[in-house]
Design a protein around this motif. Structure first.
Motif, PDB file in Angstrom:
ATOM      1  N   LEU A 206     -14.574   1.409   2.511  1.00 14.82           N
ATOM      2  CA  LEU A 206     -14.692   0.157   1.908  1.00 14.82           C
ATOM      3  C   LEU A 206     -13.556  -0.589   1.869  1.00 14.82           C
ATOM      4  N   ALA A 207     -12.640   0.225   2.479  1.00 14.12           N
ATOM      5  CA  ALA A 207     -11.289   0.035   2.735  1.00 14.12           C
ATOM      6  C   ALA A 207     -11.018  -0.133   4.383  1.00 14.12           C
ATOM      7  N   PRO A 208     -11.403   0.026   5.744  1.00 10.54           N
ATOM      8  CA  PRO A 208     -11.450   0.285   6.853  1.00 10.54           C
ATOM      9  C   PRO A 208      -9.782   0.590   7.451  1.00 10.54           C
ATOM     10  N   ASP A 209      -9.159  -0.622   7.111  1.00 11.93           N
ATOM     11  CA  ASP A 209      -8.000  -1.498   7.582  1.00 11.93           C
ATOM     12  C   ASP A 209      -7.231  -0.897   6.441  1.00 11.93           C
ATOM     13  N   GLY A 210      -7.405   0.655   5.290  1.00  7.32           N
ATOM     14  CA  GLY A 210      -6.605   0.251   4.658  1.00  7.32           C
ATOM     15  C   GLY A 210      -6.431  -0.230   3.703  1.00  7.32           C
ATOM     16  N   ILE A 211      -4.832  -0.175   2.551  1.00 12.69           N
ATOM     17  CA  ILE A 211      -5.594  -1.020   1.111  1.00 12.69           C
ATOM     18  C   ILE A 211      -3.998  -1.252   1.420  1.00 12.69           C
ATOM     19  N   ASP A 212      -3.659  -2.410   0.592  1.00 14.50           N
ATOM     20  CA  ASP A 212      -2.648  -3.409   0.962  1.00 14.50           C
ATOM     21  C   ASP A 212      -1.571  -2.550  -0.295  1.00 14.50           C
ATOM     22  N   ALA A 213      -1.659  -1.662  -1.468  1.00 16.84           N
ATOM     23  CA  ALA A 213      -1.023  -1.665  -2.654  1.00 16.84           C
ATOM     24  C   ALA A 213      -2.152  -0.592  -3.117  1.00 16.84           C
ATOM     25  N   ALA A 214      -1.145   0.082  -4.131  1.00 23.81           N
ATOM     26  CA  ALA A 214      -1.792   1.153  -4.444  1.00 23.81           C
ATOM     27  C   ALA A 214      -0.738   1.234  -5.476  1.00 23.81           C
ATOM     28  N   ILE A 215      -1.489   1.386  -7.235  1.00 26.77           N
ATOM     29  CA  ILE A 215      -0.939   1.964  -8.500  1.00 26.77           C
ATOM     30  C   ILE A 215      -1.870   2.969  -9.280  1.00 26.77           C
ATOM     31  N   ASP A 216      -0.912   4.026  -9.032  1.00 30.90           N
ATOM     32  CA  ASP A 216      -1.147   5.049  -9.723  1.00 30.90           C
ATOM     33  C   ASP A 216      -0.889   5.706 -11.360  1.00 30.90           C
ATOM     34  N   THR A 217      -1.889   5.266 -12.055  1.00 31.94           N
ATOM     35  CA  THR A 217      -1.802   5.194 -14.138  1.00 31.94           C
ATOM     36  C   THR A 217      -1.989   6.660 -14.226  1.00 31.94           C
ATOM     37  N   VAL A 218      -1.993   7.945 -13.111  1.00 33.11           N
ATOM     38  CA  VAL A 218      -2.880   8.812 -14.217  1.00 33.11           C
ATOM     39  C   VAL A 218      -1.742  10.322 -13.981  1.00 33.11           C
ATOM     40  N   GLY A 219      -0.860  10.152 -12.314  1.00 30.35           N
ATOM     41  CA  GLY A 219      -0.279  11.415 -12.340  1.00 30.35           C
ATOM     42  C   GLY A 219      -0.801  12.600 -11.181  1.00 30.35           C
ATOM     43  N   THR A 220      -1.523  12.479 -10.884  1.00 29.60           N
ATOM     44  CA  THR A 220      -2.201  13.927 -10.423  1.00 29.60           C
ATOM     45  C   THR A 220      -1.650  13.015  -8.808  1.00 29.60           C
ATOM     46  N   ASP A 221      -1.567  14.916  -7.603  1.00 30.71           N
ATOM     47  CA  ASP A 221      -0.835  14.738  -6.811  1.00 30.71           C
ATOM     48  C   ASP A 221      -2.227  14.156  -6.114  1.00 30.71           C
ATOM     49  N   GLU A 222      -3.114  14.634  -5.904  1.00 34.67           N
ATOM     50  CA  GLU A 222      -4.609  13.645  -5.688  1.00 34.67           C
ATOM     51  C   GLU A 222      -3.911  12.486  -5.165  1.00 34.67           C
ATOM     52  N   ALA A 223      -3.393  11.583  -6.634  1.00 29.19           N
ATOM     53  CA  ALA A 223      -3.974  10.006  -7.147  1.00 29.19           C
ATOM     54  C   ALA A 223      -2.486   9.370  -5.427  1.00 29.19           C
ATOM     55  N   VAL A 224      -1.755  10.326  -5.474  1.00 26.55           N
ATOM     56  CA  VAL A 224       0.014  10.162  -5.318  1.00 26.55           C
ATOM     57  C   VAL A 224      -0.760  10.401  -3.011  1.00 26.55           C
ATOM     58  N   GLU A 225      -0.682  11.348  -2.748  1.00 30.03           N
ATOM     59  CA  GLU A 225      -1.131  12.090  -1.610  1.00 30.03           C
ATOM     60  C   GLU A 225      -1.974  11.287  -1.079  1.00 30.03           C
ATOM     61  N   VAL A 226      -3.556  10.599  -2.017  1.00 30.71           N
ATOM     62  CA  VAL A 226      -4.215   9.562  -0.918  1.00 30.71           C
ATOM     63  C   VAL A 226      -3.538   8.147  -0.650  1.00 30.71           C
ATOM     64  N   SER A 227      -2.643   7.400  -1.337  1.00 34.48           N
ATOM     65  CA  SER A 227      -2.395   6.257  -1.523  1.00 34.48           C
ATOM     66  C   SER A 227      -1.224   6.597  -0.278  1.00 34.48           C
ATOM     67  N   LEU A 228      -0.099   7.565  -0.128  1.00 34.52           N
ATOM     68  CA  LEU A 228       1.205   7.017   0.615  1.00 34.52           C
ATOM     69  C   LEU A 228       0.262   7.568   2.320  1.00 34.52           C
ATOM     70  N   ALA A 229      -0.827   8.215   2.158  1.00 34.80           N
ATOM     71  CA  ALA A 229      -2.246   8.370   3.079  1.00 34.80           C
ATOM     72  C   ALA A 229      -2.970   7.086   3.734  1.00 34.80           C
ATOM     73  N   LEU A 230      -2.789   6.114   2.536  1.00 37.89           N
ATOM     74  CA  LEU A 230      -3.837   4.571   2.913  1.00 37.89           C
ATOM     75  C   LEU A 230      -2.828   4.135   2.792  1.00 37.89           C
ATOM     76  N   LEU A 231      -1.525   3.757   2.270  1.00 38.44           N
ATOM     77  CA  LEU A 231      -0.798   2.248   2.252  1.00 38.44           C
ATOM     78  C   LEU A 231      -0.471   2.532   3.988  1.00 38.44           C
ATOM     79  N   GLY A 232       0.395   1.461   4.087  1.00 39.15           N
ATOM     80  CA  GLY A 232       1.160   0.998   5.497  1.00 39.15           C
ATOM     81  C   GLY A 232       2.199   0.828   5.205  1.00 39.15           C
ATOM     82  N   ASP A 233       2.665   0.404   4.180  1.00 37.12           N
ATOM     83  CA  ASP A 233       4.073   0.881   3.096  1.00 37.12           C
ATOM     84  C   ASP A 233       4.249   1.180   1.762  1.00 37.12           C
ATOM     85  N   PRO A 234       5.160   2.569   2.093  1.00 38.20           N
ATOM     86  CA  PRO A 234       5.321   3.544   1.050  1.00 38.20           C
ATOM     87  C   PRO A 234       6.023   2.584  -0.419  1.00 38.20           C
ATOM     88  N   ALA A 235       6.558   1.554  -0.311  1.00 41.10           N
ATOM     89  CA  ALA A 235       7.103   0.064  -1.281  1.00 41.10           C
ATOM     90  C   ALA A 235       5.866   0.124  -1.548  1.00 41.10           C
TER      91      ALA A 235
END
Length: 318
Positions: A206-235
């Motif tokens: 859906l987003a070949p160039d990555g995502i700009d931001a991620a919001i984790d409302t569930v708290g799974t390891d998957e949510a955090v790991e996938v977000s960090l893998a796709l984000l350019g800026d962990p902040a």
């Protein structure tokens, strides 16, 4: 006497019961409300389990912080959050209402706002706690027009409002959810993806160039790991889930809410209440209600809440 939901000991849902408490007349700046709906939050179950302390002298611990109902008595100086004088018969809702899960409450008038006539008590009761959390998350990672944001558990109570508010800001929202909730998310303009193995690859489609931001409302390891893998800026990753606070902060992201290492965001959340109330009255945002229960079935309602699969809000109707 007033019936109220309380933890009669510290533990799981088995300690939750109804108790009788004295009715109290309002002080000059207070109102008494006949409660028509009271929403449950995960913190309520954690409080029953002893997350705020296990002092036996404080038992029973009344539960709940969100409610909607009808004013049955008003002090001479009872002024609502929006600055309006309240009177008997006014329909109101609010949060930060201690012991809200009851059939009657006496609270500071400044904690409640008028309920729009077209909105149900059930929906109104579940708006402000999740809504202010959602605004805090969006502000923390600076969601703006043109952003692509990944919302984990977009069909959950907070995720549902995060998704709507992000869309109103002009962001493109990709939301994780189980397949059964995909059509609901599409109705909000959200692009749904199923969580589980292969999530990162599905988001990349859906987003070949990555995502700009991620919001984790569930708290799974998957949510955090996938977000960090796709984000350019962990902040630009934020979590509201206590279980991930340390992991996300160590990676350069943000943790918000209650608990060690998290930003409570009190000023942001308080300022958001009137904005949310206006959007709600205008029909721009809504609350997803998973299930309602009578007050007598409070323990069953808590069983539903703590399974982790409630989706939207679980609400008691006295």
């Amino acid at each position: 006497m007033v019936r109220a939901v309380a933890a009669t000991a510290y533990g799981g849902t088995e300690v939750i019961d109804l108790i009788d408490v004295e009715s109290r007349a309002p002080e000059p700046d207070e109102v008494t409300i006949a409660v028509r709906a009271a929403a449950l939050n995960r913190w309520d179950a954690k409080q029953a389990a002893g997350a705020a302390g296990t002092d036996p002298a404080k038992l029973p611990v009344r539960l709940g912080s969100e409610a909607a109902g009808v004013v049955t008595a008003a002090g001479a100086d009872a002024v609502s959050l929006e600055g309006e004088t309240l009177a008997v018969g006014d329909e109101v809702y609010g949060h930060k209402l201690r012991g809200a899960q009851a059939d009657e409450l006496t609270v500071k008038a400044g904690l409640v706002v008028r309920k729009p006539p077209a909105k149900s008590f059930v929906e109104a009761s579940g708006l402000l706690s999740n809504g202010t959390t959602a605004v805090h998350a969006l502000e923390t990672v600076g969601i703006a027009a043109g952003d692509i944001v990944l919302v984990h558990s977009a069909s959950g109570g907070v995720g549902w409002l995060v998704s709507q508010l992000a869309r109103l800001r002009g962001a493109r929202v990709i939301g994780t959810a189980s397949e059964r909730n995909h059509d609901q998310l599409r109705s909000l303009g959200v692009e749904p993806v199923t969580y589980g193995d292969g999530l990162a690859e599905r988001v990349r489609v859906l987003a070949p160039d990555g995502i700009d931001a991620a919001i984790d409302t569930v708290g799974t390891d998957e949510a955090v790991e996938v977000s960090l893998a796709l984000l350019g800026d962990p902040a630009r990753l934020v979590t509201i889930a206590n279980a991930q606070f340390a992991t996300v902060v160590d990676a350069g992201g943000h943790a918000i809410g209650g608990g060690a290492g998290a930003d409570p965001g009190t000023a942001i959340r308080d300022a958001a209440r009137l904005t949310l109330a206006k959007l709600f009255a205008d029909g721009a945002i809504g609350v997803d209600v998973a299930q309602t229960y009578p007050l007598d079935d409070a323990r069953t309602a808590y069983d539903h809440l703590v399974t982790g699969h409630a989706g939207g809000k679980v609400v008691l109707e006295p």
